[in-house]
Design an enzyme around this catalytic site. Structure first.
Site, PDB file in Angstrom:
ATOM      1  N   LYS A 105      41.022  44.823  43.654  1.00 58.53           N
ATOM      2  CA  LYS A 105      39.598  45.154  43.497  1.00 58.53           C
ATOM      3  C   LYS A 105      39.103  45.722  44.808  1.00 58.53           C
ATOM      4  CE  LYS A 105      36.402  44.620  40.261  1.00 58.53           C
ATOM      5  NZ  LYS A 105      36.692  44.500  38.806  1.00 58.53           N
TER       6      LYS A 105
HETATM    7  N1  GLU Z   1      36.407  47.517  36.467  1.00 62.24           N
HETATM    8  C1  GLU Z   1      37.061  47.236  35.235  1.00 62.24           C
HETATM    9  C2  GLU Z   1      37.444  45.769  35.162  1.00 62.24           C
HETATM   10  O1  GLU Z   1      36.892  44.944  35.828  1.00 62.24           O
HETATM   11  C3  GLU Z   1      38.231  48.161  34.961  1.00 62.24           C
HETATM   12  C4  GLU Z   1      39.321  48.136  35.982  1.00 62.24           C
HETATM   13  C5  GLU Z   1      40.386  49.198  35.790  1.00 62.24           C
HETATM   14  O2  GLU Z   1      40.368  49.866  34.777  1.00 62.24           O
HETATM   15  O3  GLU Z   1      41.218  49.324  36.688  1.00 62.24           O
HETATM   16  O4  GLU Z   1      38.271  45.371  34.369  1.00 62.24           O
END
Ligand code: GLU
Length: 415
Positions: A105
């Site tokens: 993240k």
């Molecule tokens: N931000 C989204 C999540 O929390 C998608 C993450 C992604 O597709 O890499 O799952």
């Protein structure tokens, strides 16, 4: 009990899941920590000439099952502790839906409200240039999250491509014109509906007779509202950061979308009652969908939740204390790591299309997404039933088991 930090809370859920599968203590130690945590300075020249020096992070939690994967958020609360928690959630999420990724993240601790497009572009390019050495099409692939979107991904891709050559597969959630996948933008909402429908079928709950309240009207909340309305489900409450609206016989979602598009307050909707965000969570309804930020369901309000089902569209909306209270009260919580995984499943399709230089139709994208979400739900629900545990604990157990198996096969120590 004092409220736990996001990472402390994520650790409680992780340990509960690990205990269910009797995970070896040393693997608990390995998987409770991140592989790498990068903290960088992001100096942003604002349009008025002043300089804002922000902090940015990319946390790579685990890559035993594939490249690190996870979104980037722009928010004042996106500090290292929260980004670390969210990275670990991505590891379990990608494993639960069985896509070949690990978890990561990113975040920048800024409030982007009111920032111009030029300021956001400078922010994104500066952050990308500070972290691009840890990214890669087979190493770490970002995506949108809170307050970031397809345009932000386009800037990220361009900045990365300046250094390494044209690389569409470096991000997902891109504009379709740049190799994004038709269907990706609505994928989280579509996945939520598929999981909710699978739950409803198993519980003999007629979705068309339920009333839904959604907290948050960004990408996820608004797409879910559109899909629910199209399926004939009554959405009786909706809110955004500035507050919300309620109508016991259902809201006009198309009219709400038009207001949101014009950046007008949702309470301007004719015939609807204005409500604040705290009250919205406790409204009379069957299904409550927190679709905004983390930590909104706490020990302080968990007893006031009227819904019988909580569908976690946001990441970490429920504290461990609230989770226990909801469980004791018989409220079913469909957890984030399963419920909102449609986004990353869609990202997997987009990434796979990019590396094959091939494009699916939106219909195929939606069909494959729905199938995978339903199968993932069925798998988690079967374990929850067999072990008589809540869905969250079963979901974590499924995810942790898969990651642990990969980590063991690859060898995680004694190099
Ligand atoms: N931000 C989204 C999540 O929390 C998608 C993450 C992604 O597709 O890499 O799952």
């Amino acid at each position: 009990m004092p409220e736990l930090s996001p990472h402390e809370a994520a650790t409680v859920f992780f340990r509960n899941g690990a205990e269910l599968i009797d995970l070896e203590p040393e693997l608990i130690d390995v998987l409770a920590t991140s592989d790498r945590e990068l903290a960088v300075q992001v100096p942003i020249r604002l349009d008025d000439g002043s300089l804002l020096v922000a902090r940015g992070y990319r946390v790579q939690h685990n890559n035993a099952r594939g490249p690190y994967k996870g979104g980037i958020r722009y928010h004042p609360a996106a500090d290292l502790d929260e980004v670390r928690a969210l990275a670990s959630l991505m590891t379990w999420k990608t494993a639960i839906v069985d896509v070949p990724f690990g978890g990561a993240k990113g975040g920048i601790e800024i409030d982007p409200t009111g920032m111009s497009a030029a300021e956001l572009e400078r922010t994104t390019r500066r952050f990308t240039s500070a972290i691009h050495h840890v990214l890669g099409v087979y190493q770490d692939i970002p995506a949108p999250d809170v307050n970031t979107n397809a345009q932000v991904m386009a800037w990220l891709m361009d900045e990365y491509s300046r250094a390494y050559g044209y690389s569409p597969g470096i991000v997902t959630g891109k504009p379709v014109e740049l190799g994004g996948a038709p269907g990706r933008e609505a994928a989280t909402g579509r996945g939520l509906l598929a999981v909710l429908d699978a739950y409803a079928t198993g519980a003999s709950l007629e979705l068309a007779k339920t009333r839904v309240v959604i907290q948050g009207f960004g990408n996820v909340g608004s797409n879910l509202a559109i899909l629910l309305a199209a399926a004939g489900v009554s959405v009786v409450g909706v809110s955004d950061v500035d507050g919300g609206v309620y109508a016991s016989d259902g809201l006009d979602i198309a009219a709400l979308l038009a207001l949101a598009k014009q950046r007008r307050p949702l309470h301007e909707l004719p015939g609807a009652k204005p409500v604040d965000n705290a009250t919205l969570l406790t409204l009379e309804c069957d299904i409550l969908v927190p679709a905004a930020l983390g930590g909104v369901l706490t020990e302080a309000n968990a007893r006031d939740i009227a819904a019988t089902v909580v569908l976690e569209a946001a990441n970490h909306p429920t504290s461990p204390a609230a989770d226990s209270i909801l469980h004791e009260r018989g409220v079913v919580v469909i957890p984030d790591v399963l419920a909102n995984a449609g986004g990353v499943v869609g990202s997997y399709f987009e990434w796979a299309m990019n590396i094959q230089q091939f494009r699916w139709t939106e219909q195929r994208f939606n069909d494959e997404l729905e199938t995978r979400m339903r199968e993932s739900y069925a798998n988690v629900a079967a374990l929850a039933k067999a072990k008589s545990v809540p869905l969250r604990r079963a979901a974590y157990a499924v995810g942790i088991e898969r990651v642990a198996a990969a980590a063991k096969l690859r060898g995680y120590a004694d190099a």
